[in-house]
Scaffold this motif. Structure first.
Motif, PDB file in Angstrom:
ATOM      1  N   UNK A 161       0.625  -1.151   0.040  1.00  0.00           N
ATOM      2  CA  UNK A 161      -0.019   0.119  -0.012  1.00  0.00           C
ATOM      3  C   UNK A 161       0.849   1.274  -0.135  1.00  0.00           C
ATOM      4  N   UNK A 162       2.053   1.234   0.569  1.00  0.00           N
ATOM      5  CA  UNK A 162       2.883   2.330   0.791  1.00  0.00           C
ATOM      6  C   UNK A 162       3.332   2.753  -0.859  1.00  0.00           C
TER       7      UNK A 162
ATOM      8  N   UNK B  21       7.249   4.540   8.586  1.00  0.00           N
ATOM      9  CA  UNK B  21       7.598   2.953   8.584  1.00  0.00           C
ATOM     10  C   UNK B  21       6.464   2.118   8.004  1.00  0.00           C
ATOM     11  N   UNK B  22       6.638   0.950   7.392  1.00  0.00           N
ATOM     12  CA  UNK B  22       5.696   0.165   6.919  1.00  0.00           C
ATOM     13  C   UNK B  22       5.492  -1.012   8.056  1.00  0.00           C
ATOM     14  N   UNK B  23       4.817  -1.916   7.929  1.00  0.00           N
ATOM     15  CA  UNK B  23       4.581  -3.040   8.856  1.00  0.00           C
ATOM     16  C   UNK B  23       5.219  -4.180   8.637  1.00  0.00           C
ATOM     17  N   UNK B  24       6.339  -4.356   8.017  1.00  0.00           N
ATOM     18  CA  UNK B  24       6.942  -5.367   7.714  1.00  0.00           C
ATOM     19  C   UNK B  24       8.155  -5.880   8.261  1.00  0.00           C
ATOM     20  N   UNK B  25       8.300  -5.330   9.580  1.00  0.00           N
ATOM     21  CA  UNK B  25       9.721  -5.541  10.293  1.00  0.00           C
ATOM     22  C   UNK B  25      10.167  -7.022  10.447  1.00  0.00           C
ATOM     23  N   UNK B  26      11.566  -7.243  10.250  1.00  0.00           N
ATOM     24  CA  UNK B  26      11.980  -8.556  10.396  1.00  0.00           C
ATOM     25  C   UNK B  26      13.170  -8.588  11.586  1.00  0.00           C
ATOM     26  N   UNK B  27      12.853  -8.868  12.699  1.00  0.00           N
ATOM     27  CA  UNK B  27      13.693  -8.740  13.980  1.00  0.00           C
ATOM     28  C   UNK B  27      14.901  -9.755  13.998  1.00  0.00           C
TER      29      UNK B  27
ATOM     30  N   UNK C 238       6.047   4.250 -10.809  1.00  0.00           N
ATOM     31  CA  UNK C 238       5.167   4.836 -11.436  1.00  0.00           C
ATOM     32  C   UNK C 238       3.636   4.553 -11.145  1.00  0.00           C
ATOM     33  N   UNK C 239       2.945   5.590 -10.963  1.00  0.00           N
ATOM     34  CA  UNK C 239       1.473   5.161 -10.730  1.00  0.00           C
ATOM     35  C   UNK C 239       1.259   4.140  -9.818  1.00  0.00           C
ATOM     36  N   UNK C 240       2.271   3.955  -8.615  1.00  0.00           N
ATOM     37  CA  UNK C 240       1.969   2.950  -7.747  1.00  0.00           C
ATOM     38  C   UNK C 240       2.319   1.480  -7.894  1.00  0.00           C
ATOM     39  N   UNK C 241       3.304   1.672  -8.834  1.00  0.00           N
ATOM     40  CA  UNK C 241       3.888   0.305  -9.221  1.00  0.00           C
ATOM     41  C   UNK C 241       5.475   0.323  -9.654  1.00  0.00           C
ATOM     42  N   UNK C 242       6.117  -0.754  -9.211  1.00  0.00           N
ATOM     43  CA  UNK C 242       7.528  -0.730  -9.521  1.00  0.00           C
ATOM     44  C   UNK C 242       7.499  -1.080 -10.979  1.00  0.00           C
TER      45      UNK C 242
END
Length: 448
Positions: free
Chosen positions: A361-362, A423-429, A397-401
């Motif tokens: 979504x980011x 920050x997004x919600x995908x942290x890897x600890x 571009x327009x929300x896409x890689x």
């Protein structure tokens, strides 16, 4: 099974050094012994290139004569009395340091919790070789991959023993298992390289070798035929977690007590002030079970607890060992780390805590921007905050890689960058410095 390091024997030797130092006239002393064992295998194009094994014992003694201090180090065969006499003589001839001291008795750790840092799984050289070969073979099987930059696997065990004249005596051990691979896609002047790796406290937790190879290969292939982006300002940049961890490392360096004492941090006047966007938190916790940088006590025998280094965007504290804390009129927070014969503050398991938005979504929220996969160079000035680094990744571009981008530079000032981080919600600890995907607005890009 791996044989654990004989901590009791090492504790006895450390206690002997401290006792002899006191008898020789030292007002205080501490002794540290670091013992490590490691084995690694490297391969390339299906052939073993190297098999390395090492074992070392590093002894160090630090003595205080009032406010004078000296440190010496030695190998296992040293004569204890000679070492102590040399250290005491050096301390007597040293200039006074009003901030040099051992940790206060009240700060010393009273118990040392088991953090699950030791895995006695025995991994043979043959198993290390098989893992390295498997990772490389999986990568080379991906269409578009043309060469290997090498693959490897390793196993290590290390132990720390600390005894002080203030009554502290403790030890702990930790294991580390790792594997990684780097491959090349394309040919001639259009070649691109990428990598993948994993490092864990427990052998069973390692990512599969073939999966690491596949990921490295797919990343390298996706980077083929890159373009340059147009120079511009006001750009939205999204950092992949692999490179976002570097941003968190810059925060760690800027709030390190040693940098504050030396007045070499662009955040030196920001205690109690906003350094990140409101709502953001940075934690540091040396007691995470099986954490990558966990420890039951620090290099001075102090038990560090979980800290909110930044809370709601506001800087709460520095990373502090006893000497730096004393110079700043504060108390140590158990972040002292041994480096040779000295003690300096450092982070442990540090994390920029995640936000609420997903990475997908980011990216979708960005009309035109740059997704960074790789950073080049060391253009982060921790004195001024100026930031300018080479980068490669993908254009948004327009929300896409869309297409891969390379040979560009992104720039800004870290004070402004930190205040605009999302920050997004995908942290890897898994990592000692952890970060989710991070978006930063209003960056400058230098391209074509």
């Amino acid at each position: 099974m791996q044989q654990p390091i004989d901590s009791q024997n090492l504790l006895t030797r450390a206690e002997e050094l401290v006792d002899l130092a006191k008898k020789a006239g030292a007002t205080d002393a501490d002794a540290v012994i670091v013992r490590s064992r490691s084995r690694s295998v490297s391969v390339r194009l299906g052939k073993v290139e190297g098999v390395d094994a090492s074992e070392s014992d590093d002894f160090s003694l630090r003595v205080f004569i009032g406010s004078r201090v000296a440190s010496v180090s030695a190998n296992p065969g040293f004569d204890a009395q000679t070492l102590v006499e040399r250290a005491v003589a050096m301390a007597k001839a040293s200039p006074e340091d009003p901030f040099a001291c051992l940790a206060d008795d009240a700060d010393l750790s009273k118990d040392h919790p088991d953090l699950g840092m030791l895995d006695l799984t025995e991994v043979s050289s043959a198993e290390l070789t098989d893992a390295a070969l498997e990772a490389e073979a999986a990568a080379l099987a991906v269409p578009g991959v043309t060469n290997s930059a090498g693959s490897g696997a390793s196993t290590s065990m290390g132990g720390l023993v600390l005894v002080t004249s203030r009554g502290f005596s403790g030890s702990y051990m930790a294991t580390r298992f790792g594997r990684g691979v780097s491959v090349i896609a394309g040919e001639g002047t259009t070649m691109e390289r990428d990598y993948e790796g994993d490092s864990r406290v427990r052998y069973a937790d390692l990512d599969a070798a073939a999966e690491l190879g596949r990921k490295a290969a797919e990343r390298a292939v996706k980077k083929l035929n890159p373009r340059k982006a147009d120079t511009g300002t006001g750009l939205t940049v999204i950092y992949d977690p692999r490179v976002a961890r570097g941003l968190v490392s810059h925060i760690a360096s800027a709030i390190n007590g040693a940098a504050i004492v030396r007045k070499t941090s662009f955040l030196m006047d920001m205690m109690g002030k906003q350094i990140l966007r409101k709502g953001l938190t940075v934690t540091d916790d040396p007691k995470i079970f099986r954490g990558s940088a966990s420890r039951p006590f620090d290099g001075e025998g102090v038990s560090g607890e979980k800290l909110l280094m930044v809370e709601d965007g506001v800087l709460q504290t520095w990373f502090l060992a006893t000497s730096q804390a004393r110079e700043l009129g504060l108390k140590t927070n158990g972040r002292g780390v041994r480096g040779g014969t000295s003690v300096s503050p450092s982070s442990s398991n540090m994390a920029l805590e995640p936000g609420d938005i997903s990475p997908e979504d980011m990216i979708k929220s960005v009309k035109s921007g740059f997704y960074v996969m790789e950073m080049i160079g060391h253009g982060a000035n921790l004195v001024t905050g100026e930031y300018s680094r080479g980068a490669a990744g993908f254009w948004i571009e327009n929300g896409e890689l869309t297409y891969p981008v390379s040979e560009v530079t992104i720039a800004g000032n870290m004070k402004d960058m930190f205040l605009s981080m999302t920050p997004a919600n995908d942290i890897d600890r898994t990592y000692s410095t952890a970060s989710p995907t991070v978006m930063i607005e209003n960056m400058t890009l230098a391209g074509r």
